[in-house]
Design a protein around this motif. Sequence first.
Motif, PDB file in Angstrom:
ATOM      1  N   PRO A   9       0.816  -1.225   0.000  1.00 28.39           N
ATOM      2  CA  PRO A   9       0.000   0.000   0.000  1.00 28.39           C
ATOM      3  C   PRO A   9       0.843   1.266   0.000  1.00 28.39           C
ATOM      4  CG  PRO A   9      -0.781  -1.548   1.652  1.00 28.39           C
ATOM      5  CD  PRO A   9       0.518  -2.085   1.141  1.00 28.39           C
ATOM      6  N   PHE A  10       1.882   1.257   0.825  1.00 26.54           N
ATOM      7  CA  PHE A  10       2.654   2.492   0.917  1.00 26.54           C
ATOM      8  C   PHE A  10       3.432   2.763  -0.361  1.00 26.54           C
ATOM      9  CE2 PHE A  10       1.908   1.581   5.515  1.00 26.54           C
ATOM     10  CZ  PHE A  10       0.932   2.574   5.626  1.00 26.54           C
ATOM     11  N   LEU A  15       3.905   6.037  -5.067  1.00 26.66           N
ATOM     12  CA  LEU A  15       4.019   6.178  -6.522  1.00 26.66           C
ATOM     13  C   LEU A  15       2.896   7.052  -7.074  1.00 26.66           C
ATOM     14  CD1 LEU A  15       4.945   2.519  -7.552  1.00 26.66           C
ATOM     15  CD2 LEU A  15       6.455   4.516  -7.567  1.00 26.66           C
ATOM     16  N   GLU A  16       1.691   6.876  -6.540  1.00 25.37           N
ATOM     17  CA  GLU A  16       0.574   7.669  -7.040  1.00 25.37           C
ATOM     18  C   GLU A  16       0.748   9.141  -6.709  1.00 25.37           C
ATOM     19  OE1 GLU A  16      -3.231   5.410  -5.984  1.00 25.37           O
ATOM     20  OE2 GLU A  16      -3.301   6.257  -8.002  1.00 25.37           O
ATOM     21  N   GLY A  17       1.260   9.413  -5.502  1.00 30.61           N
ATOM     22  CA  GLY A  17       1.512  10.809  -5.128  1.00 30.61           C
ATOM     23  C   GLY A  17       2.437  11.455  -6.144  1.00 30.61           C
ATOM     24  N   ILE A  18       3.524  10.738  -6.466  1.00 28.51           N
ATOM     25  CA  ILE A  18       4.489  11.258  -7.448  1.00 28.51           C
ATOM     26  C   ILE A  18       3.820  11.451  -8.795  1.00 28.51           C
ATOM     27  CG2 ILE A  18       6.666  10.785  -8.609  1.00 28.51           C
ATOM     28  CD1 ILE A  18       7.776   9.913  -6.206  1.00 28.51           C
ATOM     29  N   LEU A  19       3.079  10.436  -9.237  1.00 27.58           N
ATOM     30  CA  LEU A  19       2.408  10.538 -10.537  1.00 27.58           C
ATOM     31  C   LEU A  19       1.499  11.764 -10.562  1.00 27.58           C
ATOM     32  CD1 LEU A  19       1.327   6.836 -11.282  1.00 27.58           C
ATOM     33  CD2 LEU A  19       2.977   8.188 -12.576  1.00 27.58           C
ATOM     34  N   LEU A  20       0.723  11.935  -9.489  1.00 22.49           N
ATOM     35  CA  LEU A  20      -0.228  13.052  -9.465  1.00 22.49           C
ATOM     36  C   LEU A  20       0.497  14.386  -9.564  1.00 22.49           C
ATOM     37  CD1 LEU A  20      -2.995  14.240  -9.233  1.00 22.49           C
ATOM     38  CD2 LEU A  20      -2.917  13.910  -6.754  1.00 22.49           C
ATOM     39  N   VAL A  21       1.563  14.532  -8.780  1.00 24.83           N
ATOM     40  CA  VAL A  21       2.324  15.798  -8.811  1.00 24.83           C
ATOM     41  C   VAL A  21       2.871  16.040 -10.215  1.00 24.83           C
ATOM     42  CG1 VAL A  21       4.399  16.960  -7.951  1.00 24.83           C
ATOM     43  CG2 VAL A  21       2.909  15.716  -6.366  1.00 24.83           C
TER      44      VAL A  21
ATOM     45  N   SER C 251      -7.427   4.316 -14.506  1.00 18.63           N
ATOM     46  CA  SER C 251      -6.079   3.844 -14.172  1.00 18.63           C
ATOM     47  C   SER C 251      -5.710   4.208 -12.748  1.00 18.63           C
ATOM     48  CB  SER C 251      -5.054   4.456 -15.136  1.00 18.63           C
ATOM     49  OG  SER C 251      -5.395   4.147 -16.461  1.00 18.63           O
ATOM     50  N   SER C 252      -5.923   5.465 -12.382  1.00 23.99           N
ATOM     51  CA  SER C 252      -5.528   5.869 -11.016  1.00 23.99           C
ATOM     52  C   SER C 252      -6.412   5.138 -10.011  1.00 23.99           C
ATOM     53  CB  SER C 252      -5.682   7.373 -10.841  1.00 23.99           C
ATOM     54  OG  SER C 252      -7.034   7.750 -10.967  1.00 23.99           O
ATOM     55  N   CYS C 253      -7.669   4.947 -10.381  1.00 23.25           N
ATOM     56  CA  CYS C 253      -8.608   4.256  -9.503  1.00 23.25           C
ATOM     57  C   CYS C 253      -8.168   2.813  -9.252  1.00 23.25           C
ATOM     58  CB  CYS C 253      -9.968   4.283 -10.177  1.00 23.25           C
ATOM     59  SG  CYS C 253     -11.206   3.306  -9.379  1.00 23.25           S
ATOM     60  N   THR C 254      -7.777   2.122 -10.331  1.00 22.10           N
ATOM     61  CA  THR C 254      -7.350   0.727 -10.193  1.00 22.10           C
ATOM     62  C   THR C 254      -6.124   0.610  -9.300  1.00 22.10           C
ATOM     63  OG1 THR C 254      -8.172   0.308 -12.416  1.00 22.10           O
ATOM     64  CG2 THR C 254      -6.642  -1.302 -11.489  1.00 22.10           C
ATOM     65  N   LEU C 255      -5.150   1.487  -9.549  1.00 23.86           N
ATOM     66  CA  LEU C 255      -3.912   1.458  -8.772  1.00 23.86           C
ATOM     67  C   LEU C 255      -4.231   1.657  -7.289  1.00 23.86           C
ATOM     68  CD1 LEU C 255      -0.942   1.136  -9.409  1.00 23.86           C
ATOM     69  CD2 LEU C 255      -0.806   3.583  -9.868  1.00 23.86           C
ATOM     70  N   THR C 256      -5.045   2.660  -7.011  1.00 28.03           N
ATOM     71  CA  THR C 256      -5.407   2.951  -5.624  1.00 28.03           C
ATOM     72  C   THR C 256      -6.087   1.762  -4.951  1.00 28.03           C
ATOM     73  OG1 THR C 256      -5.856   5.191  -6.403  1.00 28.03           O
ATOM     74  CG2 THR C 256      -6.546   4.660  -4.150  1.00 28.03           C
ATOM     75  N   ALA C 299      -8.860  14.360 -13.458  1.00 31.55           N
ATOM     76  CA  ALA C 299      -9.399  13.012 -13.688  1.00 31.55           C
ATOM     77  C   ALA C 299      -8.678  11.992 -12.809  1.00 31.55           C
ATOM     78  CB  ALA C 299      -9.246  12.639 -15.155  1.00 31.55           C
ATOM     79  N   PHE C 300      -7.355  12.150 -12.688  1.00 31.30           N
ATOM     80  CA  PHE C 300      -6.547  11.265 -11.858  1.00 31.30           C
ATOM     81  C   PHE C 300      -7.041  11.320 -10.409  1.00 31.30           C
ATOM     82  CE2 PHE C 300      -2.982   9.917  -9.330  1.00 31.30           C
ATOM     83  CZ  PHE C 300      -2.276   9.019 -10.111  1.00 31.30           C
ATOM     84  N   THR C 301      -7.267  12.532  -9.921  1.00 30.17           N
ATOM     85  CA  THR C 301      -7.719  12.705  -8.540  1.00 30.17           C
ATOM     86  C   THR C 301      -9.099  12.077  -8.328  1.00 30.17           C
ATOM     87  OG1 THR C 301      -6.552  14.811  -8.620  1.00 30.17           O
ATOM     88  CG2 THR C 301      -7.992  14.427  -6.715  1.00 30.17           C
TER      89      THR C 301
END
Lengths: 476, 476, 476
Positions: A9-10, A15-21, C251-256, C299-301
């Motif tokens: 999870p972490f 990774l998602e935090g980085i992607l979002l930024v 994509s972001s949803c699946t990853l999360t 969209a990612f958020t």
Amino acid sequence: MSAIRCRLPFLVIFLEGILLVLIALFVTYDEHSDAAAQSNETDHKHNQLYAIFPVFQDVQVMIFVGFGLLMGFLKKYGYGGIAFNFLIAVFSVQWALLVQGWFYHFHHGHIHIGVYNLLTAETACATVMISFGAVLGKTSPVQILILSLLEVPIFTATEWIIMELLKIKDVGGSITIHLFACYFGLSVTTVLYRPGLKGGHKDEGADYNSDKLAMLGTLLLWVFWPSFNSVFASSGHGQHRAVLHTYIGLSSCTLTTFAISSLLDKRGKINIAHIQNAALAGGVAVGSAADMMVTPAGAFTLGCIASVLCTVGFKYLTPFLAKRLKIQDVCGINNLHGIPGFVGAIAGIVTILLAADESYGHGLYDTFPERVPKEGDRKLAELVRLLPQLKPGGGRSAWDQAQYQAAAIGVCLGIAVLGGTVTGFILKLPFLAQPKDEYCFNDDPYFEVPEVEEKEEFEFTNKSNANNNQRLKLPV
Amino acid sequence: MSAIRCRLPFLVIFLEGILLVLIALFVTYDEHSDAAAQSNETDHKHNQLYAIFPVFQDVQVMIFVGFGLLMGFLKKYGYGGIAFNFLIAVFSVQWALLVQGWFYHFHHGHIHIGVYNLLTAETACATVMISFGAVLGKTSPVQILILSLLEVPIFTATEWIIMELLKIKDVGGSITIHLFACYFGLSVTTVLYRPGLKGGHKDEGADYNSDKLAMLGTLLLWVFWPSFNSVFASSGHGQHRAVLHTYIGLSSCTLTTFAISSLLDKRGKINIAHIQNAALAGGVAVGSAADMMVTPAGAFTLGCIASVLCTVGFKYLTPFLAKRLKIQDVCGINNLHGIPGFVGAIAGIVTILLAADESYGHGLYDTFPERVPKEGDRKLAELVRLLPQLKPGGGRSAWDQAQYQAAAIGVCLGIAVLGGTVTGFILKLPFLAQPKDEYCFNDDPYFEVPEVEEKEEFEFTNKSNANNNQRLKLPV
Amino acid sequence: MSAIRCRLPFLVIFLEGILLVLIALFVTYDEHSDAAAQSNETDHKHNQLYAIFPVFQDVQVMIFVGFGLLMGFLKKYGYGGIAFNFLIAVFSVQWALLVQGWFYHFHHGHIHIGVYNLLTAETACATVMISFGAVLGKTSPVQILILSLLEVPIFTATEWIIMELLKIKDVGGSITIHLFACYFGLSVTTVLYRPGLKGGHKDEGADYNSDKLAMLGTLLLWVFWPSFNSVFASSGHGQHRAVLHTYIGLSSCTLTTFAISSLLDKRGKINIAHIQNAALAGGVAVGSAADMMVTPAGAFTLGCIASVLCTVGFKYLTPFLAKRLKIQDVCGINNLHGIPGFVGAIAGIVTILLAADESYGHGLYDTFPERVPKEGDRKLAELVRLLPQLKPGGGRSAWDQAQYQAAAIGVCLGIAVLGGTVTGFILKLPFLAQPKDEYCFNDDPYFEVPEVEEKEEFEFTNKSNANNNQRLKLPV
């Protein structure tokens, strides 16, 4: 497995935090997806979306459904095969959107994206999945996410060198995708060698249902492979040939596989795993030459060669590599992507050298933009009179082009092996939760598997009920 | 089964050798796929590829995935159903490319091919698969390859007579594909009658999972059937109606099937095999009239009729044919293709006779090219003033057209029964490795089936392990 | 279950009779499918069919295959999940063709239909299926047919009010489809509350194979969701953005989901049911804003937010609703459609308020037709000079539009809850054959299930045979 709990999870959230930024900082719309880019002359019917969307969807089915089911062939690692393929696919696509954006679509500090970028991102994604096949079931989700994180930029850089500097022809990706992905993955699995699995593993096999689902995956990949091989060819006759050659190559390849698989077994029995894999080798083998004038008979022959080498590889080479060279290749990617990748790469060179320029007529320059004479060359002026829309090229001869293709193979293999080896050592880092040998090829460490609940249930239900349950469940 | 070992591979390799030689000698590119055929005026966006590729892919999914999964419904013949469908599909397509090429695309000693040829080849392929359904699990791969080898040319010749000489309307193939394939297949299975299977066979049935996969096959066939019925209709309103009518026919057919299947069972239980098959009968029944002005209500009615006859056929006719007439029809193709094929053929005739010319307006001649007056006829001159692009036709009346349609049914059935019977006797030749009764409907003779490995494994693992194994595997 | 026997067939035949009469009385072709509507100027290449057919087929796969497999996740209700989804889909599409026809395509006493009508009918169909998810396995086919019969017109009326009167933006249907369907379904299941299932039910769960098939359904829904969200957007950049945003959101949803699912389990194990559902929540959440300038990061958020809420909902909210509020939501539609529907509805409003008009440039009026000044307004005259094809709109400000969106949410919820509650009470009518608690989540009452045949077979075969059978069947 609390290791997983704290790590997966972490890592994902990180990774998602980085992607979002990065997406927030860099990514914006391209001229096809940006409302503000539309003028009152824009004809919406000609939006790039409509030219690529149907083929994009075909490739989507290959990546998410076809690959997923094929990866789910292990009898006790079905969730892992399907779901982790899904996991790395969605991560790789997003990560590739950024990395490829910086390489190819970076203007005034922004990455401009549209559906075309999603399509190219899927080539990076396919590369990661092929490599994943070498370590399927032997790696934690944490490890394969790191694998994706590292492979995507290495792949993109390699592709950039091959396509932008060496300017080779490889519409189906025999070199850039299949050879690269295969030797990257084999290098990783070599570093992650497990002596404990030398004698095999009781769960490293399929059962009747997982095999049928994997076969379904193969059929979907087979059906949509012509879309994959043609999408990056020049529009019109180029894409038309790519579809035709891929289809013929796949057909002859599939037919051959039935023969060879039966021939290699002492009782003449067909190995369904050979069909699942070797039936696709033809698609890899026609990749580089897909849009060239390789001729239908040529495509047919490539399919046959790829099938023979792939099937023989599964039967003899994979066990040999595992025993002698400590290369444990779970899905046999060397047979489906490596060897046929070489066949495809060489076929491209041979076709370039053997197919006469006459056979291309005016189509020569659509197919080989680098064959167009250089800026300022007198020949260019003459040609432009015939083909007004022609752009100056590299003034290469067939022989020049062939040499560049050969160079690309070397570059590709070099970076793949080096990159894969480094990646392998990074994946060995202790905190990446690499599973113990006994936990390999099993969903149990990562997923809530129904059986467990069953067991508990048995305790609470009375015996007759349990039996009743059991009898009813037997064939399920 | 060493019989298989020596026969299947050598037959396949022999067939491939012939295919390769013939392709090398005869097959070249058509104007859409040949680079040299491009002029500097060619607009690549109008390459034929783009007009047919999406629908071509839909048909691909039907042939390889839909048919494959539906053929895989037997509990112990799943590999065989899916993989042998794949085997004969790839062989039939390549063989049909040649045979249809000689009939339709042979110019100056060469067969000119593009993706359009792949599409027409799939109609031959579908024909073979339908016939295969009658002998599923009772024939060796060697036999079904010979079946394909013989049926493809017989089908192509029949279709040529019906389409080129009788010039009938049959866009969905109710006559040319479904009727032909069904009675060809039934003739084959009649010749291959097995007294030993008179009382049924313990493996001739589905299990819970194979039924769900077969249902998935049905759903894919259902979804893409409108593509199949419309692809050969005239572009524009013709294809639009074909899609609409097929969809409506399939919907009413599916709904009816639930009612009839439940009604025919004493406990009111639905037979999933009825849903798997009868839900598709509507697509067959609207085939001939798909692009005519049959009206939405007409299409709806055709679906209902087809469903009732198909479901009743499965319940009563198939057992009757097997017991009384020695016609052992494994997949019940007579119910899904034969009877609905007749419904479709008759519906075509009725629609031709009942739909007033006025209802077609200018569209009449798109839909019925043979209705256009003959070369030199005064009426033609008048029409050409209105519709400049009109080409001379056969000057047929609706009544003439109806008679030709009726004649086509007769021709089709005659050749199918004769061809199928001859083929059946050839398949009986001893060296074609026909399986013994006890080996029918079982993958074991042809494939390495996981269970066997399981058994071996048990011997090597300690009991606790085995139990553990077993408990974990139960619900798998 | 003779109850079923007498009720299902007669209800189906009765409904079909009505459908046939109504279709015969009212339904005719539209200008794209009517042969008589073609003039000699008609360019068949521009028939509406070609603009929508590929996307229509994508949606078809979602409705029939994707939903079907996802509904088949229960271990003993696989036939029911897949086949009853098929049953209500075909009924709802035909019924919606009529109901939507009366609302939208009724001219001179006739409903004019083409493939576009089939496409819109599928939105009604999707709505019914989502609601069906709440009562999956607890309702008889008779009940779900009545559910479809009632929900289709209520949905169509609601959509008409929201789209024709309030004129809101909701291309992906976050409000009109997902919110409506969810709260309609939850209201129904609340009325149908079963105290007997309070402690759970031994069959209310998946097994290893049903979970893998459900996962396949999810993957197909995932892959084709961008088609679903974009098909009703304005052509060109609008549809392009809808595809892009939906893909990024998914994509972001699946990853999360992988992170949250693992995080919520004490052993860190991923719940495959979370992946099957929450991976799709992003598609719902970007629905309303899909074609707006929500930005890729936006969209990612949205995907991340939807995933977290959906996964947490499955873990804690669904059990809570079942225990405390007597809302037994079998598929957890509140988590996949309800909560993400709210996220999507609010995201639409926020995007309308925050995205500056400048960011849309000329595209503003394609995206928000109601933002165009009113007939007669001076601003309109100026704009028309720039954009000649512009039609007068509602002269709304962003703030006006936002208020209409908010109003639509209220209207939608109000009608959904009221309509669902009434429907629920109607479904309780005794003659609708509602199954007893012990028969829930089981195919046995409705289908001939193979196991039964097995049992009989055992009686006739000798023991060794039976064992042999059994051993071979174990891993099947």
